[in-house]
Write an enzyme that holds these catalytic residues in place. Structure first.
Site, PDB file in Angstrom:
ATOM      1  N   ASN A  93       0.805  -1.227   0.000  1.00  0.00           N
ATOM      2  CA  ASN A  93       0.000   0.000   0.000  1.00  0.00           C
ATOM      3  C   ASN A  93       0.837   1.276   0.000  1.00  0.00           C
ATOM      4  O   ASN A  93       0.409   2.296  -0.538  1.00  0.00           O
ATOM      5  CB  ASN A  93      -0.934  -0.029   1.220  1.00  0.00           C
ATOM      6  CG  ASN A  93      -1.469   1.338   1.558  1.00  0.00           C
ATOM      7  OD1 ASN A  93      -2.415   1.831   0.934  1.00  0.00           O
ATOM      8  ND2 ASN A  93      -0.863   2.000   2.546  1.00  0.00           N
ATOM      9  N   TYR A 158       3.778   9.944 -11.269  1.00  0.00           N
ATOM     10  CA  TYR A 158       2.880   9.202 -10.371  1.00  0.00           C
ATOM     11  C   TYR A 158       1.951   8.288 -11.181  1.00  0.00           C
ATOM     12  O   TYR A 158       1.833   7.088 -10.898  1.00  0.00           O
ATOM     13  CB  TYR A 158       2.059  10.164  -9.511  1.00  0.00           C
ATOM     14  CG  TYR A 158       1.074   9.435  -8.635  1.00  0.00           C
ATOM     15  CD1 TYR A 158       1.504   8.714  -7.522  1.00  0.00           C
ATOM     16  CD2 TYR A 158      -0.292   9.424  -8.926  1.00  0.00           C
ATOM     17  CE1 TYR A 158       0.608   8.005  -6.729  1.00  0.00           C
ATOM     18  CE2 TYR A 158      -1.193   8.730  -8.136  1.00  0.00           C
ATOM     19  CZ  TYR A 158      -0.741   8.022  -7.040  1.00  0.00           C
ATOM     20  OH  TYR A 158      -1.619   7.310  -6.258  1.00  0.00           O
ATOM     21  N   LYS A 162       1.747   4.084 -11.287  1.00  0.00           N
ATOM     22  CA  LYS A 162       0.542   3.308 -10.992  1.00  0.00           C
ATOM     23  C   LYS A 162       0.104   2.471 -12.198  1.00  0.00           C
ATOM     24  O   LYS A 162      -0.500   1.405 -12.041  1.00  0.00           O
ATOM     25  CB  LYS A 162      -0.577   4.237 -10.512  1.00  0.00           C
ATOM     26  CG  LYS A 162      -0.275   4.879  -9.152  1.00  0.00           C
ATOM     27  CD  LYS A 162      -0.043   3.837  -8.057  1.00  0.00           C
ATOM     28  CE  LYS A 162       0.186   4.444  -6.686  1.00  0.00           C
ATOM     29  NZ  LYS A 162       0.394   3.464  -5.624  1.00  0.00           N
TER      30      LYS A 162
HETATM   31  N1  LIG Z   1      -5.306   9.299  -1.204  1.00  0.00           N
HETATM   32  C1  LIG Z   1      -5.579   9.214  -2.475  1.00  0.00           C
HETATM   33  O1  LIG Z   1      -6.259  10.079  -3.051  1.00  0.00           O
HETATM   34  C2  LIG Z   1      -5.112   8.011  -3.279  1.00  0.00           C
HETATM   35  C3  LIG Z   1      -5.740   7.736  -4.502  1.00  0.00           C
HETATM   36  C4  LIG Z   1      -5.323   6.653  -5.240  1.00  0.00           C
HETATM   37  C5  LIG Z   1      -4.306   5.843  -4.769  1.00  0.00           C
HETATM   38  N2  LIG Z   1      -3.715   6.128  -3.582  1.00  0.00           N
HETATM   39  C6  LIG Z   1      -2.623   5.247  -3.143  1.00  0.00           C
HETATM   40  O2  LIG Z   1      -2.946   4.745  -1.870  1.00  0.00           O
HETATM   41  C7  LIG Z   1      -1.742   4.362  -1.188  1.00  0.00           C
HETATM   42  C8  LIG Z   1      -1.796   4.874   0.239  1.00  0.00           C
HETATM   43  O3  LIG Z   1      -1.774   6.282   0.212  1.00  0.00           O
HETATM   44  P1  LIG Z   1      -2.614   7.178   1.217  1.00  0.00           P
HETATM   45  O4  LIG Z   1      -3.631   7.889   0.423  1.00  0.00           O
HETATM   46  O5  LIG Z   1      -3.049   6.393   2.389  1.00  0.00           O
HETATM   47  O6  LIG Z   1      -1.493   8.263   1.579  1.00  0.00           O
HETATM   48  P2  LIG Z   1      -0.747   8.589   2.944  1.00  0.00           P
HETATM   49  O7  LIG Z   1      -1.721   8.881   4.026  1.00  0.00           O
HETATM   50  O8  LIG Z   1       0.261   9.630   2.590  1.00  0.00           O
HETATM   51  O9  LIG Z   1       0.000   7.220   3.292  1.00  0.00           O
HETATM   52  C9  LIG Z   1       1.166   6.811   2.627  1.00  0.00           C
HETATM   53  C10 LIG Z   1       1.852   5.744   3.448  1.00  0.00           C
HETATM   54  O10 LIG Z   1       3.030   5.321   2.738  1.00  0.00           O
HETATM   55  C11 LIG Z   1       4.109   5.299   3.651  1.00  0.00           C
HETATM   56  N3  LIG Z   1       5.385   5.589   2.985  1.00  0.00           N
HETATM   57  C12 LIG Z   1       5.679   6.603   2.147  1.00  0.00           C
HETATM   58  N4  LIG Z   1       6.967   6.583   1.827  1.00  0.00           N
HETATM   59  C13 LIG Z   1       7.518   5.523   2.491  1.00  0.00           C
HETATM   60  C14 LIG Z   1       8.837   4.989   2.587  1.00  0.00           C
HETATM   61  N5  LIG Z   1       9.884   5.545   1.949  1.00  0.00           N
HETATM   62  N6  LIG Z   1       9.043   3.903   3.373  1.00  0.00           N
HETATM   63  C15 LIG Z   1       8.015   3.346   4.049  1.00  0.00           C
HETATM   64  N7  LIG Z   1       6.742   3.798   3.982  1.00  0.00           N
HETATM   65  C16 LIG Z   1       6.504   4.884   3.216  1.00  0.00           C
HETATM   66  C17 LIG Z   1       3.792   6.399   4.671  1.00  0.00           C
HETATM   67  O11 LIG Z   1       4.418   6.106   5.913  1.00  0.00           O
HETATM   68  P3  LIG Z   1       5.658   6.909   6.553  1.00  0.00           P
HETATM   69  O12 LIG Z   1       5.566   8.327   6.092  1.00  0.00           O
HETATM   70  O13 LIG Z   1       5.465   6.737   8.029  1.00  0.00           O
HETATM   71  O14 LIG Z   1       6.860   6.197   6.055  1.00  0.00           O
HETATM   72  C18 LIG Z   1       2.287   6.254   4.809  1.00  0.00           C
HETATM   73  O15 LIG Z   1       1.982   5.288   5.777  1.00  0.00           O
HETATM   74  C19 LIG Z   1      -0.595   4.933  -2.018  1.00  0.00           C
HETATM   75  O16 LIG Z   1       0.003   3.901  -2.772  1.00  0.00           O
HETATM   76  C20 LIG Z   1      -1.278   5.934  -2.937  1.00  0.00           C
HETATM   77  O17 LIG Z   1      -0.585   6.096  -4.148  1.00  0.00           O
HETATM   78  C21 LIG Z   1      -4.088   7.193  -2.820  1.00  0.00           C
END
Ligand SMILES: NC(=O)c1ccc[n+]([C@@H]2O[C@H](COP(=O)([O-])OP(=O)(O)OC[C@H]3O[C@@H](n4cnc5c(N)ncnc54)[C@H](OP(=O)(O)O)[C@@H]3O)[C@@H](O)[C@H]2O)c1
Length: 267
Positions: A93, A158, A162
């Site tokens: 994720n 990005y 994906k």
């Molecule tokens: N929110 C949206 O609109 C959306 C839409 C489509 C897809 N997504 C996808 O959903 C997934 C989760 O994103 P989210 O929306 O929940 O965003 P988020 O709240 O920013 O969460 C991202 C997570 O990834 C972790 N992460 C980032 N860089 C990292 C690293 N170098 N090492 C380890 N962990 C890392 C962060 O943890 P730490 O910072 O603690 O490391 C955090 O737990 C992502 O793949 C994103 O692309 C999100």
């Protein structure tokens, strides 16, 4: 209704916030062991405590790992083996975005995006699959995005990362069919998490323009994803509007998409 799949051990990357935190919470009743991975250890430990108090039967392990770093990923797999926390459900994720023109992007952020969104997801799948195959089953959830369906100016890298995730998941799913290991690509539209803040180039800059009505709650995204896993679906676009948008975007010829994306609102 298909039966609810259960697993001995699940690993969720990016569990310190947003969708990952929600995945961990909703997966907990289905597992005996749960591994939470991200960089911010305090947030992971707080989540682990909440899960332990709500689901006392679940053994929760926390690993603070920078998934950007190959050696840290390798060490994680070694630690999982020695701690007896080898997952049969892997939820890839963790991910990040960068909103703005490619030419002016910071290379370090682009490199992190390529490394976390693509490399870490592929590396962890590659490292953990042999044991799933040996044990005769498991599952992988790869969190992709609606952005995987189209090239998006100002979100070019990005969307391309994906596109990789969705394509990789579809192909892997077919390879793993004979091993009874379903692979699901989760393709959400906009969700309110830390993603929007992280994607910005500065706190003052405007984020990606998105209509408020298009947002889907993270609880719904995860619930629909786990239901799709139970159905052994290849992909899920959680939320009605997201599913409708995916249907339309996937049906449009590239020439029309190119024209439409040219009129996209800019920063
Ligand atoms: N929110 C949206 O609109 C959306 C839409 C489509 C897809 N997504 C996808 O959903 C997934 C989760 O994103 P989210 O929306 O929940 O965003 P988020 O709240 O920013 O969460 C991202 C997570 O990834 C972790 N992460 C980032 N860089 C990292 C690293 N170098 N090492 C380890 N962990 C890392 C962060 O943890 P730490 O910072 O603690 O490391 C955090 O737990 C992502 O793949 C994103 O692309 C999100």
């Amino acid at each position: 209704m298909p039966p609810t799949a259960s697993f001995s051990c699940a690993l969720v990357t990016g569990a310190s916030s947003g969708l990952g935190e929600e995945f961990a919470f909703q997966i907990a009743p289905r597992v005996g062991k749960l591994v939470l991975v991200a960089r911010r250890e305090t947030l992971l430990s707080q989540l682990a405590d909440r899960i332990r108090s709500k689901f006392p039967h679940v053994a929760v392990a926390v690993f603070a790992v920078d998934l950007n770093v190959s050696a840290e990923r390798e060490q994680l797999v070694k630690n999982l083996t020695s701690a007896g926390f080898l997952p049969d459900l892997l939820v890839n994720n963790a991910g990040l975005g960068d909103y703005g023109e490619f030419a002016t992007a910071e290379w370090d952020k682009l490199q992190s995006m390529l490394s976390v969104n693509i490399e870490a997801l592929t590396h962890l799948s590659h490292s953990l699959l042999p044991e799933m195959i040996r044990r005769g089953g498991g599952a992988i959830i790869n969190v992709s995005s609606l952005a995987s369906v189209i090239p998006i100016p100002d979100f070019a890298v990005y969307a391309a990362t994906k596109a990789y995730v969705t394509s990789f998941s579809e192909a892997l799913r077919i390879e793993l069919r004979e091993h009874h290991i379903p692979v699901l690509a989760v393709c959400p539209g906009p969700v309110r998490t830390e993603f929007g803040q992280v994607s910005k180039r500065s706190p003052e800059s405007r984020g990606m323009p998105t209509k408020k009505s298009f947002y889907v709650p993270k609880e719904q995204v995860v619930a629909e994803s786990l239901a799709a896993l139970d159905r052994k679906s290849a992909r899920v676009y959680p939320g009605l509007k997201t599913a409708a948008a995916a249907l339309v975007l996937s049906a449009l010829p590239m020439v029309v998409l190119r024209f439409a994306m040219g009129f996209r609102p800019r920063r």
